[in-house]
Design a protein around this motif. Structure first.
Motif, PDB file in Angstrom:
ATOM      1  N   THR A 143     -12.058   2.116   0.962  1.00 22.75           N
ATOM      2  CA  THR A 143     -11.412   1.234   0.885  1.00 22.75           C
ATOM      3  C   THR A 143      -9.917   0.616   1.809  1.00 22.75           C
ATOM      4  N   LEU A 147      -4.021   7.224   2.719  1.00 21.23           N
ATOM      5  CA  LEU A 147      -4.472   8.227   1.775  1.00 21.23           C
ATOM      6  C   LEU A 147      -4.091  10.239   2.300  1.00 21.23           C
ATOM      7  N   ILE A 150     -13.847   7.506   2.674  1.00 20.96           N
ATOM      8  CA  ILE A 150     -12.674   6.756   1.787  1.00 20.96           C
ATOM      9  C   ILE A 150     -11.877   5.581   3.049  1.00 20.96           C
ATOM     10  N   GLN A 151     -11.842   6.234   3.971  1.00 22.31           N
ATOM     11  CA  GLN A 151     -11.250   5.098   4.699  1.00 22.31           C
ATOM     12  C   GLN A 151     -11.089   3.687   4.897  1.00 22.31           C
ATOM     13  N   THR A 205      -1.392   3.140  -3.398  1.00 22.24           N
ATOM     14  CA  THR A 205      -1.471   3.521  -3.231  1.00 22.24           C
ATOM     15  C   THR A 205      -3.321   4.576  -3.372  1.00 22.24           C
ATOM     16  N   LYS A 264      -3.679  11.242  -1.975  1.00 18.62           N
ATOM     17  CA  LYS A 264      -4.325  12.626  -2.944  1.00 18.62           C
ATOM     18  C   LYS A 264      -4.280  13.528  -2.832  1.00 18.62           C
ATOM     19  N   GLN A 291     -11.249   3.406  -6.513  1.00 16.05           N
ATOM     20  CA  GLN A 291     -12.382   3.986  -6.249  1.00 16.05           C
ATOM     21  C   GLN A 291     -13.336   5.599  -6.717  1.00 16.05           C
ATOM     22  N   ASP A 297     -12.750  11.889   4.172  1.00 16.74           N
ATOM     23  CA  ASP A 297     -12.018  11.140   4.494  1.00 16.74           C
ATOM     24  C   ASP A 297     -12.206   9.405   5.151  1.00 16.74           C
ATOM     25  N   LEU A 356      -7.234   4.742  -4.723  1.00 15.32           N
ATOM     26  CA  LEU A 356      -8.370   5.481  -4.038  1.00 15.32           C
ATOM     27  C   LEU A 356      -9.090   6.612  -6.310  1.00 15.32           C
TER      28      LEU A 356
END
Length: 279
Positions: free
Chosen positions: A56, A63, A52-53, A27, A67, A34, A49, A31
């Motif tokens: 991805t 996430l 990004i969600q 995961t 991070k 990307q 967030d 991230l």
């Protein structure tokens, strides 16, 4: 049915397995992949967030955990700035290359695991399998690495950032480990071609991704104008029998010996060069 197909045909994201090796998490690798895409456009970016969600499809928990691992990388800074606070991601390219150089030197002696003190919790001995590794052995081309390929392009073809696209080009080159020699040879011949013709150079990323380097494994005829050809150095002075005619290559074309007639038309010269080379 069309609605279903449209939903399935969403824009994909580029996932590089090496980032999984670097972070130690699939995961987090997604991230980082990307983020690297966005870093290729700008060194510091702002991403929520939610954005990004959406990009991805990572869950909120995935996430959050990803991070945490990203924050441990010494070449990426994650910060909260402004009012209301926003999350910014920033990359330090020099630290990134420095870290990659350290990872490439990791070794795994027999009977024990060796880890980097600095990145111990991130990747342990897995990092030595990273596609960024540029160490060579006696069975590989000693001096050719992704960095040396990029450096050659920057020095001999174009120093413009938009032409180099270093992070993206680095990844593309690394995907072709068995082609390093061909890529470098292609660039050398391409540099001569660009220098002679004055044409706008192809971006390194596309030159590698689209395998354009394979078209330049031999030095090309430089076409400066319809009747201004520059013959590849390796053919100048050589003679061939073509369709019963004795011809000799000159710097700007080829001479038909018996007729004492020189051909300088660029298109004709190029055709003959390709013919004698069996193209």
């Amino acid at each position: 049915m069309k609605h279903i197909l449209k939903q399935l045909n969403q824009k994909p994201i580029a996932y590089y397995p090496v980032y999984r090796e670097i972070t130690g998490s699939t995961t987090a690798g997604i991230l980082l992949s990307q983020l690297m895409y966005w870093f290729s456009k700008k060194d510091k970016i702002f991403k929520t967030d939610k954005e990004i969600q959406e990009e991805t499809l990572l869950s909120e928990k995935e996430l959050r955990n990803a991070k945490k691992l990203i924050k441990k990388l010494d070449f990426i800074t994650v910060s909260r700035e402004g009012l209301p606070a926003k999350t910014f991601y920033e990359i330090d390219w020099e630290k990134m290359y420095s870290s990659l150089a350290q990872w490439s030197k990791l070794e795994k002696p027999k009977g024990q695991n060796t880890t980097s003190q600095k990145d111990k919790t991130l990747h342990d001995q897995r990092a030595k399998h990273s596609i960024y590794t540029e160490n060579t052995t006696e069975n590989t081309t000693e001096s050719i690495t992704p960095s040396s390929i990029i450096s050659f392009y920057r020095t001999n073809i174009s120093s413009k950032n938009q032409d180099i696209q270093e992070p993206s080009s680095f990844n593309q080159i690394n995907l072709r480990k068995d082609e390093f020699e061909k890529i470098m040879l292609g660039l050398k011949n391409y540099a001569k071609y660009i220098s002679s013709t004055g044409k706008k150079p192809e971006a390194l990323f596309f030159f590698v991704r689209n395998s354009i380097y394979l078209d330049y494994q031999e030095e090309q005829v430089a076409v400066k104008g319809k009747n201004e050809a520059i013959v590849p150095v390796d053919l100048v002075g050589k003679r061939f029998i073509v369709d019963g005619e004795d011809i000799e290559f000159k710097e700007d074309g080829y001479l038909k010996i018996e007729k004492d007639w020189k051909v300088t038309n660029a298109a004709d010269v190029e055709k003959l060069v390709n013919l004698v080379r069996g193209a």
